[in-house]
Design a protein around this motif. Structure first.
Motif, PDB file in Angstrom:
ATOM      1  N   PHE A 179       2.759  13.695   8.263  1.00  0.00           N
ATOM      2  CA  PHE A 179       3.827  13.456   9.231  1.00  0.00           C
ATOM      3  C   PHE A 179       4.550  12.150   8.934  1.00  0.00           C
ATOM      4  O   PHE A 179       5.778  12.085   8.925  1.00  0.00           O
ATOM      5  CB  PHE A 179       3.218  13.427  10.641  1.00  0.00           C
ATOM      6  N   ASN A 180       3.773  11.085   8.680  1.00  0.00           N
ATOM      7  CA  ASN A 180       4.372   9.781   8.363  1.00  0.00           C
ATOM      8  C   ASN A 180       5.170   9.845   7.064  1.00  0.00           C
ATOM      9  O   ASN A 180       6.254   9.265   6.951  1.00  0.00           O
ATOM     10  CB  ASN A 180       3.286   8.709   8.241  1.00  0.00           C
ATOM     11  N   ASP A 181       4.624  10.536   6.063  1.00  0.00           N
ATOM     12  CA  ASP A 181       5.336  10.659   4.783  1.00  0.00           C
ATOM     13  C   ASP A 181       6.643  11.431   4.959  1.00  0.00           C
ATOM     14  O   ASP A 181       7.636  11.170   4.269  1.00  0.00           O
ATOM     15  CB  ASP A 181       4.444  11.366   3.749  1.00  0.00           C
ATOM     16  N   THR A 182       6.645  12.388   5.884  1.00  0.00           N
ATOM     17  CA  THR A 182       7.827  13.233   6.076  1.00  0.00           C
ATOM     18  C   THR A 182       8.893  12.542   6.924  1.00  0.00           C
ATOM     19  O   THR A 182      10.076  12.527   6.563  1.00  0.00           O
ATOM     20  CB  THR A 182       7.418  14.558   6.755  1.00  0.00           C
ATOM     21  N   PHE A 183       8.477  11.968   8.042  1.00  0.00           N
ATOM     22  CA  PHE A 183       9.442  11.422   8.997  1.00  0.00           C
ATOM     23  C   PHE A 183       9.513   9.900   9.000  1.00  0.00           C
ATOM     24  O   PHE A 183      10.412   9.335   9.618  1.00  0.00           O
ATOM     25  CB  PHE A 183       9.101  11.902  10.418  1.00  0.00           C
ATOM     26  N   LYS A 238      10.789   4.025  -9.072  1.00  0.00           N
ATOM     27  CA  LYS A 238      11.389   3.140  -8.060  1.00  0.00           C
ATOM     28  C   LYS A 238      10.333   2.556  -7.131  1.00  0.00           C
ATOM     29  O   LYS A 238      10.454   1.417  -6.671  1.00  0.00           O
ATOM     30  CB  LYS A 238      12.437   3.881  -7.258  1.00  0.00           C
ATOM     31  N   TYR A 239       9.278   3.322  -6.850  1.00  0.00           N
ATOM     32  CA  TYR A 239       8.252   2.800  -5.966  1.00  0.00           C
ATOM     33  C   TYR A 239       7.463   1.682  -6.640  1.00  0.00           C
ATOM     34  O   TYR A 239       7.065   0.707  -5.994  1.00  0.00           O
ATOM     35  CB  TYR A 239       7.294   3.915  -5.537  1.00  0.00           C
ATOM     36  N   GLU A 247      -4.773  -1.752  -7.685  1.00  0.00           N
ATOM     37  CA  GLU A 247      -3.562  -0.933  -7.615  1.00  0.00           C
ATOM     38  C   GLU A 247      -2.819  -0.938  -8.948  1.00  0.00           C
ATOM     39  O   GLU A 247      -2.174   0.051  -9.320  1.00  0.00           O
ATOM     40  CB  GLU A 247      -2.665  -1.437  -6.485  1.00  0.00           C
ATOM     41  N   VAL A 248      -2.904  -2.042  -9.690  1.00  0.00           N
ATOM     42  CA  VAL A 248      -2.308  -2.089 -11.041  1.00  0.00           C
ATOM     43  C   VAL A 248      -2.961  -1.040 -11.928  1.00  0.00           C
ATOM     44  O   VAL A 248      -2.290  -0.329 -12.694  1.00  0.00           O
ATOM     45  CB  VAL A 248      -2.471  -3.499 -11.651  1.00  0.00           C
ATOM     46  N   THR A 288       0.827  -1.207   0.000  1.00  0.00           N
ATOM     47  CA  THR A 288       0.000   0.000   0.000  1.00  0.00           C
ATOM     48  C   THR A 288       0.862   1.259   0.000  1.00  0.00           C
ATOM     49  O   THR A 288       0.622   2.209  -0.747  1.00  0.00           O
ATOM     50  CB  THR A 288      -0.927  -0.008   1.233  1.00  0.00           C
ATOM     51  N   SER A 289       1.896   1.256   0.857  1.00  0.00           N
ATOM     52  CA  SER A 289       2.750   2.444   0.953  1.00  0.00           C
ATOM     53  C   SER A 289       3.473   2.714  -0.376  1.00  0.00           C
ATOM     54  O   SER A 289       3.590   3.868  -0.803  1.00  0.00           O
ATOM     55  CB  SER A 289       3.765   2.271   2.080  1.00  0.00           C
ATOM     56  N   GLN A 290       3.946   1.643  -1.054  1.00  0.00           N
ATOM     57  CA  GLN A 290       4.653   1.842  -2.320  1.00  0.00           C
ATOM     58  C   GLN A 290       3.698   2.315  -3.410  1.00  0.00           C
ATOM     59  O   GLN A 290       4.052   3.164  -4.233  1.00  0.00           O
ATOM     60  CB  GLN A 290       5.345   0.539  -2.748  1.00  0.00           C
ATOM     61  N   ALA A 291       2.467   1.773  -3.412  1.00  0.00           N
ATOM     62  CA  ALA A 291       1.481   2.218  -4.392  1.00  0.00           C
ATOM     63  C   ALA A 291       1.131   3.688  -4.167  1.00  0.00           C
ATOM     64  O   ALA A 291       1.018   4.485  -5.109  1.00  0.00           O
ATOM     65  CB  ALA A 291       0.225   1.348  -4.300  1.00  0.00           C
TER      66      ALA A 291
END
Length: 466
Positions: free
Chosen positions: A351-355, A91-92, A140-141, A78-81
């Protein structure tokens, strides 16, 4: 008739002078061997119960590890998508398909679960989790294809799965910008979140079923061990009556240990831990050691299951189930002035995306401490509902106290420092929460919904507000 009478008289004399004693000794020897064999069999059975308990524990931990591996892999995808649809960086997408095709953590976890000794219903739930996760990959595809075309990525630079995916006529007719927006809206939208929540719900159901079943089987193993102990105890007393000639040794090796165990188990019923002090005959010592091992494992299992059932794994605050139970108890006392604060971390996804998620988790732990420090000293409860949402339930309160507690929470959270989560002072760290409050309802869901509306009013008004 005279011959028969003579033979009968001879037998009677033999019985009087020695055959009866010999027969008795034979009977005593037979019974002694029988009782000794029964004693040993029960000791072995107790050891087998201990081994079974160990096997149950090993299998349960294996299932727990596999469940965690599956969810970690699903969340990673999920995070990479999400990263790809936001940034469009190849790269993701490469990371995503490397996990699906090469590392295969989801497949490995499901295979480990299905190879375990699980029930048909548990197997069905595990298979359903995998099916729903695969269905999510198909969507996700589509999102990856839309973004890839939206950023002008050539097909030869796309992974094979994305290359093979063909958009329908309507999607193909969209402009590059519209394609990216459509993909972002889906990946961060309501339907996608519902699917993820459904997967998590099924995983949680599976984990709870596994925990409940293993707990029940552990208790059954303990009951069998106690039954074996009762049989062994009866056998020893029979053996004592039969082996009067070696009474002293028998008392030293068997009776005293058994009496001691009985006293210790009697104390157990009064709340004292039931650990047996191993002494006496070899078999008795083995029994005591096996019993102690089994008792320790059962106590550990019981405490761990109780903790898992009512505490949040990250913050050690009460979880949603514990919060709901506390609310019902408070509401049952005709608590018309029952107050609830709903607390949500502002901009937590950013916040999660940043840190990163690790620091995000550390920040949630610090926020949990700040909330706990703000709750009143009288009977109340603070807990974690889910994700970045927390709550405080305050019985016998009033609007002024509710507002004062909320302001204290806002103050405490603002004062969380970068060093508290392992960052430097120049990292740009800062965290706030928004709070909504409600008062007076006796239905948990109703009060929660009212507080939620108030919370989003705070969000719309600028956040970091009550």
């Amino acid at each position: 008739m005279d011959d028969h009478s003579s033979k009968a008289t001879t037998v009677a004399n033999d019985l009087r002078h020695g055959i009866r004693i010999k027969a008795l000794m034979l009977v005593l020897s037979f019974l002694a061997v029988t009782v000794t064999a029964l004693f040993y069999a029960q000791s072995v059975r107790t050891q087998e119960q201990s081994q079974r308990q160990y096997k149950l524990e090993t299998e349960r931990y294996r299932c727990d590890d596999a469940i965690k591996q599956f969810m970690d892999a699903s969340d990673y995808l999920t995070s990479q998508a999400q990263q790809f649809v936001i940034t469009g960086e190849r790269k993701y997408m490469v990371n995503y398909w490397s996990e699906v095709n090469n590392l295969r953590n989801r497949d490995v976890a499901i295979e480990a679960i299905l190879s375990s000794n699980i029930t048909v219903e548990e197997r069905r739930t595990a298979t359903l989790c995998k099916y729903e996760s695969d269905t999510l990959i198909n969507h996700e595809v589509w999102a990856m294809r839309m973004v890839a075309e939206g950023v002008g990525m050539p097909e030869y630079r796309m992974p094979p799965e994305v290359q093979r995916y063909k958009l329908n006529v309507l999607d193909s007719a969209l402009s590059p910008t519209e394609k990216k927006i459509s993909a972002i809206n889906y990946i961060f939208g309501h339907n996608y979140a519902l699917t993820k929540d459904k997967i998590r719900s099924n995983v949680l159901t599976f984990r709870n079923n596994i925990a409940s079943r293993y707990s029940k089987e552990s208790l059954q193993a303990l009951a069998k061990a106690e039954k074996s102990y009762a049989i062994m105890k009866a056998s020893i007393f029979v053996f004592l009556l039969l082996m009067f000639t070696i009474l002293g040794l028998f008392i030293y090796l068997v009776i005293w240990p058994i009496s001691s165990f009985s006293a210790q188990l009697k104390n157990y019923s009064e709340g004292t831990p039931a650990f047996l002090k191993p002494h006496g005959a070899y078999e008795i010592k083995q029994f005591a050691l096996a019993f102690n091992k089994l008792y320790t494992q059962v106590e550990l299992n019981t405490n761990r299951l109780s903790r898992l059932s009512y505490l949040d794994y990250l913050t050690d605050l009460p979880n949603r189930a514990a919060i709901a139970e506390y609310f019902e108890q408070a509401a049952a006392q005709n608590n018309a002035d029952l107050g609830l604060l709903m607390i949500d971390v502002d901009n937590f996804k950013f916040f999660n995306d940043t840190f990163g998620h690790t620091l995000g988790d550390q920040t949630l732990v610090q926020i949990a401490k700040a909330i706990s420090a703000a709750q009143p000293e009288h009977d109340c409860l603070s807990g974690r509902l889910c994700g970045e949402e927390f709550t405080i339930i305050i019985p016998h309160t009033h609007p002024e106290e509710l507002a004062a507690v909320a302001e204290k929470v806002l103050y405490n959270v603002r004062n969380i420092q970068a060093q508290d989560v392992g960052l430097t002072t120049d990292s740009g760290f800062g965290v706030t929460v928004s709070i909504g409050g409600a008062l007076g309802a006796t239905d948990f869901t109703q009060l929660l919904n009212r507080a939620d509306k108030a919370l989003y009013s705070s969000k719309r008004s600028g956040k970091d507000l009550y």
